[in-house]
Enzyme design. Structure first.
Site, short mmCIF file in Angstrom:
data_model
loop_
_atom_site.label_atom_id
_atom_site.label_comp_id
_atom_site.label_asym_id
_atom_site.label_seq_id
_atom_site.Cartn_x
_atom_site.Cartn_y
_atom_site.Cartn_z
N ASP A 7 119.90 26.94 49.07
CA ASP A 7 120.37 27.15 50.44
C ASP A 7 119.15 27.16 51.36
OD1 ASP A 7 123.10 28.41 51.85
OD2 ASP A 7 121.25 29.00 52.87
N GLY B 25 128.15 23.75 54.49
CA GLY B 25 128.83 23.09 55.60
C GLY B 25 128.65 23.85 56.89
N ALA B 26 129.04 23.22 57.98
CA ALA B 26 128.95 23.87 59.28
C ALA B 26 130.02 24.94 59.41
CB ALA B 26 129.12 22.83 60.38
N ARG C 195 139.29 21.33 64.17
CA ARG C 195 138.89 20.88 62.84
C ARG C 195 138.06 19.60 62.92
NH1 ARG C 195 143.66 21.77 58.35
NH2 ARG C 195 143.63 24.05 58.36
N THR D 140 132.93 21.22 50.31
CA THR D 140 132.89 21.50 51.74
C THR D 140 134.08 20.88 52.47
OG1 THR D 140 130.48 21.49 51.62
CG2 THR D 140 131.48 21.33 53.81
N ASP E 249 145.07 23.95 45.63
CA ASP E 249 146.42 23.90 46.19
C ASP E 249 147.47 23.83 45.08
OD1 ASP E 249 145.64 22.88 49.28
OD2 ASP E 249 144.34 22.17 47.68
N ARG F 13 147.87 27.19 43.57
CA ARG F 13 148.72 28.01 44.43
C ARG F 13 150.20 27.67 44.25
NH1 ARG F 13 144.67 26.89 49.50
NH2 ARG F 13 143.39 28.79 49.33
N HIS G 284 143.78 17.71 51.24
CA HIS G 284 143.62 19.15 51.07
C HIS G 284 143.72 19.73 52.49
CE1 HIS G 284 142.19 23.10 50.01
NE2 HIS G 284 141.09 22.97 50.73
N THR H 94 138.20 32.05 52.27
CA THR H 94 138.73 31.95 50.91
C THR H 94 137.55 31.65 50.00
OG1 THR H 94 139.14 29.58 51.16
CG2 THR H 94 140.94 31.05 51.72
#
Length: 316
Positions: free
Chosen positions: A37, A83-84, A92, A123, A152, A155, A179, A233
């Site tokens: 990182d 990611g940002a 989005r 990401t 997903d 889930r 996704h 998440t």
């Protein structure tokens, strides 16, 4: 099972990256986990915190953290979780634009350090990010793919299991497509203990069309609910990502709904999105040509166009 390799690098020491690295460590997915990182203090602290539990990890497992991309050298698998961050008022698409711009500087050095690694994009928005990263990297299509709808689908299976009072392991069902909000449950090929859902409904009165619509909506809204409650998440995607890593490092030939470039899958091409595919030591393999009904196919084509248009706006 044949072990392909043992070094895993996770890029991004945020909530997702650290949860994924931690899950990989305690599952023994790789013997060497490197966390990278740009925040040197945080990434070293995260790695140190995990290393302090080494006594309780599988034997011979090590972890290190650094802001230097060289820490990822000679990896067998590289997971990109950096990611940002989405800021208040941003759409989005704004987030996608910033994230893709970041990939232009992030991906090439990683490929230089580990040209033979399998790259897994986590990401978000993962389908657009995967499509951009594939072109930025110059890697073969099998060598770079996204985590897609593995989470997903988990889930979905959990919700179906809760609805029907069965074990999650007895539910076989996939979410395909994006996704995100346009994802599609493949109900027509779903089974519970080998019983097709239509017959299950006839036999038990469970999983009516209304119940299936409610469950599908819950899957789409699941991330929003978790984010509203805790800000991110991370645990479930950490576990889902680890499952994908294991499929690669153990050369399992496991079928998973990952996001990868499609080539005439039910007429869908030139887009990265999720359908059930074989995942093994080379990365992502063939897409399964499982049957889909007319409604599912149209939903998947709409999802593909949604991803394609988003990528097009960003120059990919």
């Amino acid at each position: 099972m044949k072990m392909r390799g043992t070094k895993l690098s996770v890029v991004g020491a945020g909530a997702v990256g650290t949860s994924l690295a931690y899950a990989a460590l305690i599952n023994g997915a790789a013997t060497h986990v490197a966390l990278q990182d740009i925040n040197a203090t945080k990434v070293r602290a995260e790695a140190l915190d995990m290393a302090h539990g080494s006594q309780f990890l599988p034997p011979h497992v090590t972890v290190e953290g650094s802001d230097d991309v060289a820490v990822t050298a000679k990896s067998d698998v590289v997971v990109v979780a950096a990611g940002a961050k989405q800021q208040p008022g941003e759409t989005r698409m704004d987030l996608a634009a910033k994230t893709v711009e970041m990939m232009k500087t992030l991906i090439p050095p990683l490929v230089e350090q580990s040209p033979d690694a399998v790259f897994i994009m986590v990401t978000n928005p993962v389908d657009v990010t995967t499509q951009a990263a594939l072109k930025i990297s110059g890697l073969p299509a099998h060598q770079l793919f996204g985590s897609g709808t593995v989470l997903d689908s988990s889930r979905l299976r959990w919700l179906v299991a809760q609805e029907c009072g069965v074990a999650v392991s007895n539910v076989h069902a996939y979410i395909a497509g994006e996704h995100g909000d346009t994802e599609t449950p493949l109900w027509s090929t779903a089974t519970i203990g080998g019983v097709p859902l239509k017959k299950w409904e006839q036999q038990t009165g469970q999983l009516s069309p209304e119940a299936r619509d409610r469950i599908a909506d819950q899957v789409v809204r699941a991330a929003y609910e978790v984010i509203d409650g805790k800000g991110a998440t991370n645990y479930a995607i950490g576990l889902a990502g680890t499952r994908i890593i294991q499929a690669v490092l153990r050369d399992e030939h496991t079928v998973l709904p990952v996001s990868a470039q499609l080539d005439d899958w039910h007429g869908i091409s030139e887009v990265c999105m999720s359908v059930p595919r074989v995942v093994d030591g080379r990365g992502v393999g063939r897409a399964l040509a499982l049957p889909v009904n007319e409604h599912e196919l149209q939903s998947l084509k709409d999802s593909a166009e949604h991803i394609r248009e988003a990528a097009r706006r960003l120059g990919f």
